[in-house]
Motif scaffolding. Structure first.
Motif, short mmCIF file in Angstrom:
data_model
loop_
_atom_site.label_atom_id
_atom_site.label_comp_id
_atom_site.label_asym_id
_atom_site.label_seq_id
_atom_site.Cartn_x
_atom_site.Cartn_y
_atom_site.Cartn_z
N PRO A 1 -5.65 -16.01 1.84
CA PRO A 1 -5.30 -15.14 2.97
C PRO A 1 -6.57 -14.69 3.71
O PRO A 1 -7.64 -14.58 3.11
CB PRO A 1 -4.62 -13.94 2.33
N ALA A 2 -6.44 -14.43 4.99
CA ALA A 2 -7.57 -13.97 5.79
C ALA A 2 -7.96 -12.55 5.41
O ALA A 2 -9.13 -12.18 5.48
CB ALA A 2 -7.22 -14.03 7.27
N CYS A 3 -6.99 -11.73 5.00
CA CYS A 3 -7.30 -10.36 4.57
C CYS A 3 -6.19 -9.87 3.65
O CYS A 3 -5.10 -10.42 3.62
CB CYS A 3 -7.46 -9.43 5.77
N TYR A 4 -6.51 -8.86 2.90
CA TYR A 4 -5.56 -8.19 2.04
C TYR A 4 -5.52 -6.72 2.41
O TYR A 4 -6.51 -6.16 2.87
CB TYR A 4 -5.98 -8.26 0.57
N LEU A 5 -4.40 -6.10 2.17
CA LEU A 5 -4.25 -4.67 2.29
C LEU A 5 -4.01 -4.17 0.88
O LEU A 5 -3.06 -4.60 0.22
CB LEU A 5 -3.06 -4.35 3.20
N ASP A 6 -4.91 -3.34 0.37
CA ASP A 6 -4.74 -2.80 -0.97
C ASP A 6 -3.93 -1.52 -0.91
O ASP A 6 -4.23 -0.61 -0.13
CB ASP A 6 -6.11 -2.51 -1.61
N LEU A 7 -2.90 -1.43 -1.74
CA LEU A 7 -1.99 -0.30 -1.77
C LEU A 7 -2.08 0.40 -3.11
O LEU A 7 -2.16 -0.24 -4.15
CB LEU A 7 -0.55 -0.76 -1.54
N LEU A 8 -2.03 1.72 -3.06
CA LEU A 8 -1.97 2.53 -4.28
C LEU A 8 -0.63 3.23 -4.32
O LEU A 8 -0.06 3.57 -3.28
CB LEU A 8 -3.08 3.59 -4.27
N ARG A 9 -0.13 3.48 -5.53
CA ARG A 9 1.07 4.28 -5.66
C ARG A 9 0.78 5.70 -5.22
O ARG A 9 -0.32 6.20 -5.40
CB ARG A 9 1.54 4.30 -7.12
N GLN A 10 1.77 6.35 -4.63
CA GLN A 10 1.59 7.74 -4.22
C GLN A 10 1.20 8.55 -5.44
O GLN A 10 1.81 8.44 -6.50
CB GLN A 10 2.87 8.29 -3.60
N GLY A 11 0.15 9.33 -5.30
CA GLY A 11 -0.35 10.15 -6.39
C GLY A 11 -1.54 9.55 -7.10
O GLY A 11 -2.26 10.24 -7.80
N ASP A 12 -1.77 8.23 -6.94
CA ASP A 12 -2.95 7.60 -7.53
C ASP A 12 -4.18 7.88 -6.67
O ASP A 12 -4.11 7.83 -5.45
CB ASP A 12 -2.79 6.08 -7.64
N THR A 13 -5.28 8.17 -7.31
CA THR A 13 -6.54 8.36 -6.63
C THR A 13 -7.35 7.09 -6.76
O THR A 13 -7.44 6.52 -7.84
CB THR A 13 -7.32 9.55 -7.25
N LEU B 1 -0.48 15.10 1.32
CA LEU B 1 0.43 14.03 1.72
C LEU B 1 0.38 12.85 0.76
O LEU B 1 1.40 12.21 0.51
CB LEU B 1 0.10 13.56 3.14
N ALA B 2 -0.79 12.56 0.22
CA ALA B 2 -0.94 11.42 -0.68
C ALA B 2 -0.62 11.77 -2.13
O ALA B 2 -0.49 10.89 -2.97
CB ALA B 2 -2.37 10.87 -0.61
N TYR C 1 -2.21 -2.64 -5.63
CA TYR C 1 -1.41 -3.83 -5.37
C TYR C 1 -1.93 -4.44 -4.07
O TYR C 1 -2.07 -3.75 -3.07
CB TYR C 1 0.07 -3.44 -5.22
N ALA C 2 -2.25 -5.72 -4.09
CA ALA C 2 -2.77 -6.39 -2.91
C ALA C 2 -1.62 -7.02 -2.13
O ALA C 2 -0.75 -7.69 -2.71
CB ALA C 2 -3.79 -7.45 -3.30
N LEU C 3 -1.62 -6.81 -0.84
CA LEU C 3 -0.58 -7.32 0.03
C LEU C 3 -1.23 -8.14 1.14
O LEU C 3 -2.23 -7.70 1.73
CB LEU C 3 0.18 -6.14 0.64
N ASP C 4 -0.69 -9.30 1.41
CA ASP C 4 -1.17 -10.14 2.51
C ASP C 4 -0.33 -9.79 3.74
O ASP C 4 0.84 -10.16 3.81
CB ASP C 4 -1.03 -11.62 2.15
N PRO C 5 -0.91 -9.06 4.73
CA PRO C 5 -0.11 -8.65 5.88
C PRO C 5 0.46 -9.83 6.68
O PRO C 5 1.46 -9.68 7.36
CB PRO C 5 -1.07 -7.85 6.75
#
Length: 132
Positions: free
Chosen positions: A5-17, A122-123, A27-31
């Motif tokens: 993939p050209a880029c990834y978007l890294d996601l954290l669960r709400q509440g994770d620092t 919020l996070a 979690y890595a997501l390919d947009p």
């Protein structure tokens, strides 16, 4: 994974620092991938600034903004955060009067601690101290 993939978007669960050490925290997501994705931005700290913007603070210190938790003072002192209100010095060149006014308005009251606390609420997380 091929093709890469050209880029990834890294996601954290709400509440994770975010912790830069563990490799499998997010979690890595390919947009541009095939999965349907809906993303809703709740709050972006310092939404009135872009990475690389330069500001001066109430105390006359000049700073470069890289991210909400990554400020670089020009005086070589490696501690602290800018004291609001902020004055926009450069925004990819000379700022327009409207851009300078937007930063002045956004930082007329409050401060870095309030911006951090609003994000944390919020996070459901807390910002980590970035080692320098």
């Amino acid at each position: 994974m091929l093709p890469r993939p050209a880029c990834y978007l890294d996601l954290l669960r709400q509440g994770d620092t975010h912790d830069p050490e563990p490799e499998d925290q997010e979690y890595a997501l390919d947009p541009a991938g095939g999965e349907p994705v809906r993303i809703e931005l709740l709050f972006r700290p310092y939404a009135f600034l872009e990475p690389g913007d330069e500001v001066s603070d109430r105390n006359g210190r000049s700073w470069r903004f890289d991210t909400a938790w990554d400020w670089h003072p020009f005086d070589g002192e490696q501690s602290g955060t800018p004291a609001w209100p902020l004055t926009l010095l450069s925004l990819d060149g000379e700022p327009t009067p409207e851009e300078a006014a937007a930063v002045a308005r956004a930082t007329a009251v409050g401060g870095h601690a309030e911006e951090r606390d609003r994000w944390a609420g919020l996070a459901l997380a807390r910002p980590t101290a970035r080692p320098r």
